[in-house]
Design a protein around this motif. Structure first.
Motif, PDB file in Angstrom:
ATOM      1  N   GLU A 160      25.935 -31.886  57.901  1.00 45.61           N
ATOM      2  CA  GLU A 160      24.758 -31.899  58.762  1.00 45.61           C
ATOM      3  C   GLU A 160      25.056 -32.883  59.879  1.00 45.61           C
ATOM      4  O   GLU A 160      25.420 -34.027  59.611  1.00 45.61           O
ATOM      5  CB  GLU A 160      23.523 -32.337  57.978  1.00 45.61           C
ATOM      6  CG  GLU A 160      22.269 -32.480  58.816  1.00 45.61           C
ATOM      7  CD  GLU A 160      21.044 -32.889  58.007  1.00 45.61           C
ATOM      8  OE1 GLU A 160      20.018 -33.249  58.624  1.00 45.61           O
ATOM      9  OE2 GLU A 160      21.114 -32.850  56.750  1.00 45.61           O
ATOM     10  N   CYS A 183      23.109 -27.768  59.454  1.00 44.81           N
ATOM     11  CA  CYS A 183      21.907 -28.156  60.189  1.00 44.81           C
ATOM     12  C   CYS A 183      22.284 -29.115  61.313  1.00 44.81           C
ATOM     13  O   CYS A 183      23.188 -29.944  61.147  1.00 44.81           O
ATOM     14  CB  CYS A 183      20.922 -28.845  59.228  1.00 44.81           C
ATOM     15  SG  CYS A 183      19.412 -29.452  59.999  1.00 44.81           S
ATOM     16  N   TYR A 204      20.038 -24.002  61.473  1.00 41.41           N
ATOM     17  CA  TYR A 204      18.804 -24.771  61.468  1.00 41.41           C
ATOM     18  C   TYR A 204      18.833 -25.906  62.478  1.00 41.41           C
ATOM     19  O   TYR A 204      19.876 -26.537  62.700  1.00 41.41           O
ATOM     20  CB  TYR A 204      18.557 -25.389  60.084  1.00 41.41           C
ATOM     21  CG  TYR A 204      18.334 -24.394  58.969  1.00 41.41           C
ATOM     22  CD1 TYR A 204      17.218 -23.560  58.967  1.00 41.41           C
ATOM     23  CD2 TYR A 204      19.237 -24.311  57.909  1.00 41.41           C
ATOM     24  CE1 TYR A 204      17.008 -22.651  57.933  1.00 41.41           C
ATOM     25  CE2 TYR A 204      19.027 -23.411  56.871  1.00 41.41           C
ATOM     26  CZ  TYR A 204      17.914 -22.582  56.883  1.00 41.41           C
ATOM     27  OH  TYR A 204      17.705 -21.693  55.867  1.00 41.41           O
TER      28      TYR A 204
END
Length: 280
Positions: free
Chosen positions: A37, A71, A112
């Motif tokens: 992420e 993400c 995302y």
């Protein structure tokens, strides 16, 4: 029931900001993480400083190391970003920031974009701040729908936000936005600070739970490596398994104690969580 798998574990670069981003990527790959992420802040891919070509380069750097991006999380909990701001200039800048971040997600092929609700003044009624946050989130959600990127809406601790703190707050905002692109994220520290459990989140958002910040911590809101706090990891893994959760489990360490030596807490957490996954 879908058992939690070590392949769901995910590294995050927040505590690496005193080091080059490439060091984080190298360390994450070296210890066996397959998901990352990306926290977007200076000097690690701050969207206001980087052209979209840099997003494509980052995508390549991640894939060259055999990892995938789960993400993109642009910094947003400190000045100057606040979607619920009473000041038009701050709120409008914040909206533009997330629209730019969505464009970066497209280039990075991030599924995302993590987004938080902002905050209102502590000495004012929350209603107008909630309305400003919902309106701003709606603008961003409509752009996300066009681009095919989902938003992860994250509750925060009461010191970080007075808009969304609980799973029930999150459910209310999801219902109000009514956008198919807005999904839920659970942060174990924010959850614990307000006395909630994984089961509370599952009851409120169910299959809309798409991402988890799985970190140890304390009631002050510290985001710590596993073993450095007091949170019940075994319970979290068991409840997530029981719910059938299949998304990423990301290590978001924010404590300054990790800034100069960032690898040990990430490696320790990776090892501790793997052990619990195999025993619960």
């Amino acid at each position: 029931m879908t058992a939690i798998n070590p392949s769901q574990l995910c590294g995050m670069n927040f505590h690496y900001f005193r080091h080059p981003l490439v060091r984080f990527l190298d360390d994450a790959a070296a210890i066996g993480l397959t998901k990352v992420e990306i926290w977007g802040a200076s000097p690690h891919f701050y969207v206001a400083d980087e052209p979209l070509s840099a997003a494509r380069q980052l995508k390549s750097a991640i894939r060259e190391r055999g990892m995938e991006l789960t993400c993109f999380t642009p910094e947003q909990c400190i000045y100057p970003i606040n979607l619920a701001s009473r000041e038009d200039a701050v709120r409008n800048r914040s909206i533009r920031y997330f629209l730019d971040s969505l464009n970066a997600c497209v280039e990075m092929e991030s599924p995302y974009l993590l987004i938080t609700p902002g905050w209102g003044y502590a000495n004012e009624e929350i209603g107008p701040a909630w309305r400003r946050s919902a309106d701003a989130l709606g603008v961003i959600a409509r752009h996300a729908e066009k681009l095919g990127v989902d938003l992860l809406l994250e509750p925060l601790t009461p010191t970080e936000s007075n808009i969304i703190n609980t799973a029930k707050d999150l459910r209310r905002m999801l219902d109000e936005l009514a956008s198919p692109t807005v999904k839920a994220i659970l942060d174990t520290v924010a959850m614990a600070v307000v006395g909630e459990t994984v089961r509370d989140y599952v009851a409120q958002v169910g299959a809309e739970l798409r991402h988890v910040h799985l970190i140890d911590g304390d009631m002050e809101g510290s985001h710590l490596a596993w073993g450095d706090g007091s949170l019940p990891l075994d319970d979290y893994i068991r409840d997530l398994s029981d719910s059938g959760y299949s998304g990423a489990l990301s290590f978001e360490f924010t404590s300054p104690r990790y800034w100069l030596a960032p690898l040990p807490p990430m490696r320790k957490s990776f090892e501790v969580v793997q052990k619990v996954i195999h025993t619960v």
